[in-house]
Design a protein around this motif. Structure first.
Motif, mmCIF file in Angstrom:
data_model
loop_
_atom_site.group_PDB
_atom_site.id
_atom_site.type_symbol
_atom_site.label_atom_id
_atom_site.label_comp_id
_atom_site.label_asym_id
_atom_site.label_seq_id
_atom_site.Cartn_x
_atom_site.Cartn_y
_atom_site.Cartn_z
ATOM 1 N N THR A 62 13.221 2.850 -11.286
ATOM 2 C CA THR A 62 12.827 3.067 -9.899
ATOM 3 C C THR A 62 13.739 2.220 -9.027
ATOM 4 O O THR A 62 13.877 1.020 -9.244
ATOM 5 C CB THR A 62 11.358 2.663 -9.693
ATOM 6 O OG1 THR A 62 10.560 3.480 -10.547
ATOM 7 C CG2 THR A 62 10.934 2.867 -8.257
ATOM 8 N N LEU A 63 14.381 2.847 -8.061
ATOM 9 C CA LEU A 63 15.359 2.152 -7.226
ATOM 10 C C LEU A 63 15.051 2.406 -5.760
ATOM 11 O O LEU A 63 14.616 3.503 -5.391
ATOM 12 C CB LEU A 63 16.763 2.683 -7.532
ATOM 13 C CG LEU A 63 17.265 2.541 -8.973
ATOM 14 C CD1 LEU A 63 18.510 3.380 -9.180
ATOM 15 C CD2 LEU A 63 17.552 1.075 -9.292
ATOM 16 N N LEU A 239 0.204 -1.969 -15.389
ATOM 17 C CA LEU A 239 1.021 -0.818 -15.007
ATOM 18 C C LEU A 239 2.131 -1.298 -14.110
ATOM 19 O O LEU A 239 2.079 -2.408 -13.578
ATOM 20 C CB LEU A 239 0.177 0.299 -14.380
ATOM 21 C CG LEU A 239 -0.693 0.054 -13.148
ATOM 22 C CD1 LEU A 239 0.123 -0.108 -11.891
ATOM 23 C CD2 LEU A 239 -1.638 1.255 -12.968
ATOM 24 N N GLY A 240 3.147 -0.463 -13.935
ATOM 25 C CA GLY A 240 4.267 -0.884 -13.106
ATOM 26 C C GLY A 240 5.447 0.052 -13.246
ATOM 27 O O GLY A 240 5.294 1.195 -13.684
ATOM 28 N N ILE A 241 6.594 -0.470 -12.834
ATOM 29 C CA ILE A 241 7.814 0.340 -12.846
ATOM 30 C C ILE A 241 8.930 -0.422 -13.563
ATOM 31 O O ILE A 241 8.805 -1.616 -13.820
ATOM 32 C CB ILE A 241 8.284 0.659 -11.406
ATOM 33 C CG1 ILE A 241 8.483 -0.644 -10.612
ATOM 34 C CG2 ILE A 241 7.279 1.571 -10.713
ATOM 35 C CD1 ILE A 241 9.191 -0.457 -9.289
ATOM 36 N N PHE A 242 9.987 0.277 -13.865
ATOM 37 C CA PHE A 242 11.208 -0.350 -14.375
ATOM 38 C C PHE A 242 12.235 -0.333 -13.251
ATOM 39 O O PHE A 242 12.540 0.728 -12.714
ATOM 40 C CB PHE A 242 11.764 0.438 -15.557
ATOM 41 C CG PHE A 242 10.871 0.410 -16.758
ATOM 42 C CD1 PHE A 242 10.693 -0.760 -17.474
ATOM 43 C CD2 PHE A 242 10.220 1.558 -17.179
ATOM 44 C CE1 PHE A 242 9.877 -0.789 -18.600
ATOM 45 C CE2 PHE A 242 9.402 1.532 -18.293
ATOM 46 C CZ PHE A 242 9.228 0.352 -19.009
ATOM 47 N N ASN A 243 12.783 -1.523 -12.902
ATOM 48 C CA ASN A 243 13.756 -1.483 -11.789
ATOM 49 C C ASN A 243 15.020 -2.312 -12.011
ATOM 50 O O ASN A 243 15.443 -2.958 -11.077
ATOM 51 C CB ASN A 243 13.036 -1.884 -10.497
ATOM 52 C CG ASN A 243 12.628 -3.340 -10.473
ATOM 53 O OD1 ASN A 243 12.764 -4.049 -11.471
ATOM 54 N ND2 ASN A 243 12.178 -3.808 -9.343
ATOM 55 N N PRO A 244 15.725 -2.348 -13.086
ATOM 56 C CA PRO A 244 15.396 -1.722 -14.365
ATOM 57 C C PRO A 244 14.518 -2.589 -15.268
ATOM 58 O O PRO A 244 14.163 -2.150 -16.357
ATOM 59 C CB PRO A 244 16.779 -1.526 -15.000
ATOM 60 C CG PRO A 244 17.635 -2.572 -14.397
ATOM 61 C CD PRO A 244 17.078 -2.884 -13.063
ATOM 62 N N LYS A 245 14.174 -3.800 -14.831
ATOM 63 C CA LYS A 245 13.285 -4.606 -15.677
ATOM 64 C C LYS A 245 11.844 -4.139 -15.498
ATOM 65 O O LYS A 245 11.482 -3.610 -14.459
ATOM 66 C CB LYS A 245 13.372 -6.073 -15.262
ATOM 67 C CG LYS A 245 14.663 -6.726 -15.675
ATOM 68 C CD LYS A 245 14.583 -8.212 -15.451
ATOM 69 C CE LYS A 245 15.848 -8.873 -15.947
ATOM 70 N NZ LYS A 245 15.847 -10.323 -15.718
ATOM 71 N N MET A 246 11.046 -4.408 -16.493
ATOM 72 C CA MET A 246 9.637 -4.053 -16.434
ATOM 73 C C MET A 246 8.978 -4.890 -15.335
ATOM 74 O O MET A 246 8.980 -6.118 -15.390
ATOM 75 C CB MET A 246 9.036 -4.410 -17.798
ATOM 76 C CG MET A 246 7.865 -3.607 -18.193
ATOM 77 S SD MET A 246 7.524 -3.959 -19.944
ATOM 78 C CE MET A 246 6.263 -2.756 -20.245
ATOM 79 N N THR A 247 8.463 -4.255 -14.281
ATOM 80 C CA THR A 247 7.917 -4.969 -13.129
ATOM 81 C C THR A 247 6.486 -4.505 -12.878
ATOM 82 O O THR A 247 6.246 -3.307 -12.682
ATOM 83 C CB THR A 247 8.776 -4.680 -11.871
ATOM 84 O OG1 THR A 247 10.140 -5.005 -12.178
ATOM 85 C CG2 THR A 247 8.313 -5.485 -10.685
ATOM 86 N N GLU A 256 4.763 9.417 -8.212
ATOM 87 C CA GLU A 256 5.508 8.278 -8.769
ATOM 88 C C GLU A 256 5.574 8.329 -10.293
ATOM 89 O O GLU A 256 4.783 8.994 -10.947
ATOM 90 C CB GLU A 256 4.869 6.961 -8.320
ATOM 91 C CG GLU A 256 5.002 6.743 -6.829
ATOM 92 C CD GLU A 256 4.496 5.380 -6.379
ATOM 93 O OE1 GLU A 256 5.098 4.817 -5.464
ATOM 94 O OE2 GLU A 256 3.497 4.875 -6.941
ATOM 95 N N VAL A 257 6.533 7.563 -10.805
ATOM 96 C CA VAL A 257 6.740 7.473 -12.244
ATOM 97 C C VAL A 257 6.691 6.002 -12.633
ATOM 98 O O VAL A 257 7.286 5.174 -11.951
ATOM 99 C CB VAL A 257 8.125 8.048 -12.620
ATOM 100 C CG1 VAL A 257 8.396 7.862 -14.108
ATOM 101 C CG2 VAL A 257 8.205 9.517 -12.252
ATOM 102 N N GLY A 258 5.970 5.658 -13.675
ATOM 103 C CA GLY A 258 5.915 4.258 -14.085
ATOM 104 C C GLY A 258 5.318 4.120 -15.469
ATOM 105 O O GLY A 258 5.036 5.108 -16.133
#
Ligand code: GDP
Ligand code: MG
Length: 597
Positions: A62-63, A239-247, A256-258
């Motif tokens: 996610t950017l 839960l969370g996103i990769f940005n690119p680390k697991m956040t 959304e995607v996570g």
């Protein structure tokens, strides 16, 4: 409640056209990292990946991108999950996207997988944007490649961005075009939760981690969720996103995607393609249309040491969670003992799985020769599917042997088309179409899958100086004049060495196979007779002569380090040997059929 700032997209490309490099550039542009930080950042998370055994960068990123219109957009870039480059796999990640970038190498032009992956995206209703990559190369021919994209694929390409993922040329132009042309996701934030599992993998610390696309509603940390297929309930603890680390985050909303973790301990607890909803809304339907892929090639995998059987089974369980296309079931062989019959999408997939099992799970395995699935009509009228030559009904009980036929598309520059046609004929192909576009020829053939999955690809590459590309898909089963060829070692039929082949090839391939075996089976203390036979009829034979003297004898009293090296080499050799009766047979001998034309 507004999704207009979100874009979900994938990158599709033929292998080596620059997909991964382009993804790195996007991370760099959006993360505002310098080149050095970029290298450090990415490597950090890669270390984490290795430690944890998860592939972060390969799943989704996610950017935030500040566009030229001044607004900040959330870009969810979803990479093809798994490590497999097959077109079947691509469709998995496309389910989570509204658009795709079709990256085409401006020097190479359109290749078979560019076409196949692009059609998969179009069939799934995605907006596809072509991008010309590697424009920094002197051999780039953008005009020719644009013509190819338009004529071979049928996609408008006159304003495709001319880019270089290496130099950074055109990267922002791609992002701007992507924002303008790829539609934002739809999805009602107020509706009951419906989320699709795009990918799942097992993490030793977290349990099962799933990558999800929320279709409608919202998913909060602490929610009690319901996995539709298992009917089990779990509490979301991360839960969370990769940005690119697991956040970590507290909520994932429609569009959304996570990732989510819900302390799911059993490996089958969150299968890819499944639907998640809340425990309070069990009537939310499954997300439709998510197809399971079918294996095309089967082989037996056996641990070299019988003690490893349990570890091997656990490793397959874990690996298959991350790779839904991997099939396996227990198999036992007279020669090789207990192992698993595994199904793969193709030879590349098989090699990758074997390598992952050996590297990531520290197993030593023996693989038997891969085979396609045959449809057998028995004399009593029963039809059975056979994915293992040693499990064929007796030849006398077979009325008809049917083999899988594929529909293959080959793209090749005109000057090599003659060689490619010769190869297709040799492999029992039937030409269905031939079209000329620019300097490329598009050939359509029907070919037996058995011929194509083995060494066809390498042969095609050498027949075309590396320029031809190939895509194929199963079409149908067709009656064929096939038989089973057995290999006997010192008079004993070795079940794990049996192969199915066309009767026209039996004499020649049987002889070559015996020759190959003779090269590959190390000399023993006694003569070893190797025979190829159909039923009781021997079609070829060779003998591996007994050792005349003890090789290690030379070493005694010699240089110590040389002796050590020799012993080490012997040990390595042993690792991949299997004792069959009184004869040690090395891994290579089980795959000898692949080296025989
Ligand atoms: P993928 O298989 O599509 O993911 O391709 P990669 O991103 O791994 O790229 C394949 C090769 O092409 C690598 O050696 C890259 O360094 C190189 N490459 C990628 N993009 C460019 C580019 O724009 N220009 C040049 N000259 N090389 C590139
Ligand atoms: Mg790549």
């Amino acid at each position: 409640s507004d999704l207009s700032h979100i874009r979900n997209f994938s990158i599709i490309a033929h292998i080596d056209h620059g997909k991964s490099t382009l993804a790195d550039r996007f991370i760099q542009v959006c993360g505002g990292l310098t080149d050095r930080e970029m290298a450090e950042q990415v490597l950090d998370s890669m270390d984490l990946e290795r430690e944890r055994g998860i592939t972060i960068k390969a799943q989704s990123v996610t950017l935030d991108y500040k566009a030229r219109d001044g607004k900040v957009y959330q870009l969810n870039f979803i990479d093809t999950p798994g490590h497999v480059d097959f077109s079947y796999e691509v469709s998995r990640s496309l389910y989570a996207c509204e658009g795709a970038l079709l990256v085409v190498d401006a020097g190479q032009g359109v290749e078979a997988q560019s076409v196949a992956n692009c059609y998969t995206a179009i069939e799934q209703g995605l907006e596809v944007l072509p991008v010309l990559n590697k424009m920094d190369l002197p051999q780039a021919e953008p005009d020719r490649v644009i013509q190819e994209i338009e004529e071979i694929i049928g996609l408008e390409a006159h304003d495709a961005v001319r880019a270089s993922a290496k130099s950074g040329l055109g990267i922002e132009d791609i992002l701007e075009q992507l924002i303008e042309r790829i539609p934002p996701p739809e999805g009602d934030l107020e509706a009951d939760l419906q989320a699709l599992i795009i990918d799942s993998w097992f993490d030793n610390y977290l349990g099962v981690v799933s990558l999800v696309r929320v279709r409608q509603g919202t998913l909060n940390k602490g929610d009690k969720i319901l996995i539709k297929s298992t009917g089990r309930q779990h509490v979301v603890d991360r839960l969370g996103i990769f940005n690119p680390k697991m956040t970590d985050k507290t909520v994932l909303k429609a569009g959304e995607v996570g990732f989510i973790c819900a302390s799911i301990k059993e490996i089958r607890g969150a299968p890819v393609g499944d639907t998640i909803t809340l425990a309070t809304t069990p009537d939310v339907p499954m997300v439709p249309g998510f197809q399971k892929v079918k294996p095309q090639v089967y082989a037996g995998l056996f641990p070299v040491s019988a003690d490893d059987y349990g570890d091997f089974r656990d490793a397959l369980d874990k690996l298959s969670l991350n790779d839904a296309s991997l099939f396996y079931e227990p198999e036992s062989s007279d020669a090789l003992g207990f192992g698993f019959r595994c199904g793969f999408l193709g030879m590349l997939h098989m090699e990758i799985v074997q390598e992952r099992l050996e590297r990531e799970y520290d197993l030593d395995l023996i693989t038997t020769a891969p085979t396609v699935v045959y449809e057998i009509m028995k004399t009593d009228g029963e039809v059975v599917m056979v994915d293992n030559p040693s499990k064929l009904p007796a030849i006398n009980n077979i009325e008809e042997f049917r083999e899988p036929i594929v529909h293959a598309t080959i793209l090749v520059p005109q000057e090599h088309v003659g060689n490619v046609i010769t190869l297709c004929v040799e492999k029992r192909g039937v030409q269905k179409d031939m079209q000329f576009t620019g300097g490329q020829v598009s050939l359509v053939y029907e070919l037996p899958m058995a011929e194509i999955v083995m060494d066809f690809f390498d042969r095609l590459k050498s027949a075309s100086r590396g320029f031809a590309s190939l895509d194929f898909a199963f079409d149908r089963f067709e009656a064929s004049n096939l038989t089973r060829l057995d290999i006997l070692v010192n008079g004993d039929r070795v079940d794990a060495l049996a192969v199915i082949m066309h009767r026209d090839h039996v004499q020649r391939r049987g002889r070559l196979l015996c020759e190959k075996m003779k090269e590959l089976i190390p000399r023993q203390q006694f003569d070893v007779a190797v025979q190829a036979a159909i039923g009781n009829q021997v079609v070829a034979r060779t003998t591996v002569k007994a050792l005349r003297k003890n090789v290690t004898a030379k070493c005694y009293g010699g240089d110590v380090s040389r002796k050590k090296k020799l012993l080490q080499r012997q040990k390595e050799g042993k690792k991949r040997m299997k004792q069959v009766g009184s004869v040690s047979i090395p891994q290579d001998a089980f795959l000898a059929i692949l080296k025989v034309d």
